[in-house]
Write an enzyme that holds these catalytic residues in place. Structure first.
Site, PDB file in Angstrom:
ATOM      1  CB  SER A 121      42.511  54.547  48.077  1.00  0.00           C
ATOM      2  OG  SER A 121      43.176  53.490  48.720  1.00  0.00           O
ATOM      3  CB  SER A 122      38.295  51.005  50.320  1.00  0.00           C
ATOM      4  OG  SER A 122      37.401  49.942  50.039  1.00  0.00           O
ATOM      5  CG  LEU A 123      38.638  50.007  44.083  1.00  0.00           C
ATOM      6  CD1 LEU A 123      39.091  48.832  43.241  1.00  0.00           C
ATOM      7  CD2 LEU A 123      38.440  51.242  43.207  1.00  0.00           C
ATOM      8  CB  ALA A 125      34.673  54.167  49.528  1.00  0.00           C
ATOM      9  NE  ARG A 126      33.192  53.551  41.333  1.00  0.00           N
ATOM     10  CZ  ARG A 126      33.424  53.415  40.037  1.00  0.00           C
ATOM     11  NH1 ARG A 126      34.080  52.384  39.592  1.00  0.00           N
ATOM     12  NH2 ARG A 126      32.979  54.299  39.185  1.00  0.00           N
ATOM     13  CG  ASP A 142      34.985  54.650  35.771  1.00  0.00           C
ATOM     14  OD1 ASP A 142      34.718  54.589  36.992  1.00  0.00           O
ATOM     15  OD2 ASP A 142      35.480  53.704  35.140  1.00  0.00           O
ATOM     16  NE  ARG A 172      35.092  43.886  29.448  1.00  0.00           N
ATOM     17  CZ  ARG A 172      34.676  44.941  28.768  1.00  0.00           C
ATOM     18  NH1 ARG A 172      33.457  44.949  28.238  1.00  0.00           N
ATOM     19  NH2 ARG A 172      35.460  45.995  28.609  1.00  0.00           N
ATOM     20  CB  CYS A 231      36.906  42.351  41.805  1.00  0.00           C
ATOM     21  SG  CYS A 231      38.295  41.649  40.932  1.00  0.00           S
ATOM     22  CG  ASP A 233      33.503  46.055  38.164  1.00  0.00           C
ATOM     23  OD1 ASP A 233      34.239  45.300  38.827  1.00  0.00           O
ATOM     24  OD2 ASP A 233      33.818  46.492  37.038  1.00  0.00           O
TER      25      ASP A 233
END
Ligand SMILES: *[C@@H]1O[C@H](CO)[C@@H](O)[C@H](O)[C@H]1NC(C)=O
Length: 339
Positions: A121-123, A125-126, A142, A172, A231, A233
């Site tokens: 589920s590590s982000l 990996a995106r 998304d 942002r 984070c 991104d």
């Protein structure tokens, strides 16, 4: 006898069909070592004129929406393929096999849709590089953000002439809190330094830089993303700004629908599960908490890197301002096309 034969034939047939569904879902798994040299395509073989869409999926409730958005992307001739990256490790394989099958039926154009179960589920990996990416342009998005076709084409054109920049629709900012003398995460009306992965164009080689480059510091920053469960991104914005010494570009979309922030939903089910989602107070404090955590990420990345690479950009690139000349007509100034 005959019956037994046809029954066993049927059984074999069933097994084969079942297997082929599972198989077609299994064929697109993550490459064994995403950072291996063999996993990097020769950049000269990558196309400039099309986009690979990497769509994040997590919530089973949102599968119908995900499916419709993924199908919409395949309707664009600019899209080479759509890879749905499934990041929820607790989703049953049966659901994913079904989804994979449904997705394969829902493609409109020549673009294919594949479903990839993420290794964790590590982000981070995106942003794994993938040998199936055949284009320079990658659209990270998304499963609950929808943009109209014309704006997609426009954003892609802007990317094509600024291929080293990050191009986003949601922006942002970082800033300095002068009282506490620390970096913070915020929103400015007139400038920005971070674009969000809700919808972001980037060059596919940045996936490699994020996941494989940067030595020990990059490894430490990826670890912070895992620890914060947030984070990724912001870190990509660090990586790109550090490389090109320029901030991202924000493009205007004619129509963009954001059905909600997956990350916030996930947080609700996670460590802060008791937080109310309905009360306005709960919502705003959740937002505040979100900002605080993102500020902490900025400070941590800055600490590890030893410098602040984020750069501000100003203004939004828009498709057309509909420039109008003024003409005099009967002593009055009116738009010329009304004369
Ligand atoms: C796949 O499609 C079938 C038939 O439309 C539907 O009943 C099912 O819920 C879908 N499943 C997934 C996981 O998309």
């Amino acid at each position: 006898m005959n019956l037994v034969i046809s029954l066993s034939f049927l059984l074999v047939l069933l097994l084969v069909t079942r297997e082929s569904v599972v198989f077609s879902y299994r064929t697109v798994t993550t490459d064994a070592d995403p950072c291996a040299a063999t996993n990097q395509r020769d950049p000269r073989t990558l196309r400039w004129d099309q986009i690979t869409v990497l769509m994040n999926g997590y919530s089973e409730d949102r599968i119908p929406l995900l499916q419709s958005i993924a199908a919409t992307y395949t309707a664009s001739p600019l899209v080479s393929s759509v890879l749905v990256l499934w990041g929820n490790p607790s989703t049953p394989t049966r659901t994913l096999s079904q989804l994979s099958h449904n997705l394969s039926l829902s493609s409109f154009g020549s673009a294919s849709i594949s479903l990839i179960r993420q290794p964790s589920s590590s982000l981070n990996a995106r942003f794994l590089p993938r040998s199936s990416i055949r284009t320079h342009a990658v659209l990270i998005c998304d499963d609950d953000v929808e943009m109209d076709q014309k704006s997609l084409e426009f954003a892609f054109r802007i990317w094509q002439s600024n291929a080293n920049r990050l191009i986003g629709v949601f922006a942002r900012s970082h800033d300095v809190d002068l009282v506490n003398k620390e970096w913070i995460y915020t929103v400015h009306p007139d400038k920005y330094s971070i674009v969000l992965t809700k919808l972001m164009f980037l060059k596919s080689s940045y996936l490699f830089e994020y996941s494989c480059g940067g030595g020990a510091a990059m490894g430490e920053m990826r670890r912070i993303v895992d620890e914060m469960r947030n984070c990724e991104d912001i870190l990509m914005n660090f990586v790109v700004a550090d490389r090109i010494n320029a901030g991202p570009l924000m493009v205007g979309a004619e129509r963009v629908r954001d059905w909600g922030d997956a990350r916030n939903d996930r947080d609700d089910g996670g460590a802060r599960g008791s937080r109310s989602r309905v009360s306005a107070v709960g919502l705003s404090s959740r937002k505040m908490e979100h900002r605080k955590r993102r500020g902490k990420c900025i400070r941590e990345f800055h600490r590890v890197l030893g410098r602040m690479p984020l750069r501000y950009s100003y203004g939004k690139v828009v498709n057309s301002v509909g420039e109008q000349g003024l003409c005099e007509n009967g002593g009055k100034l009116v738009f010329c096309d009304q004369v």
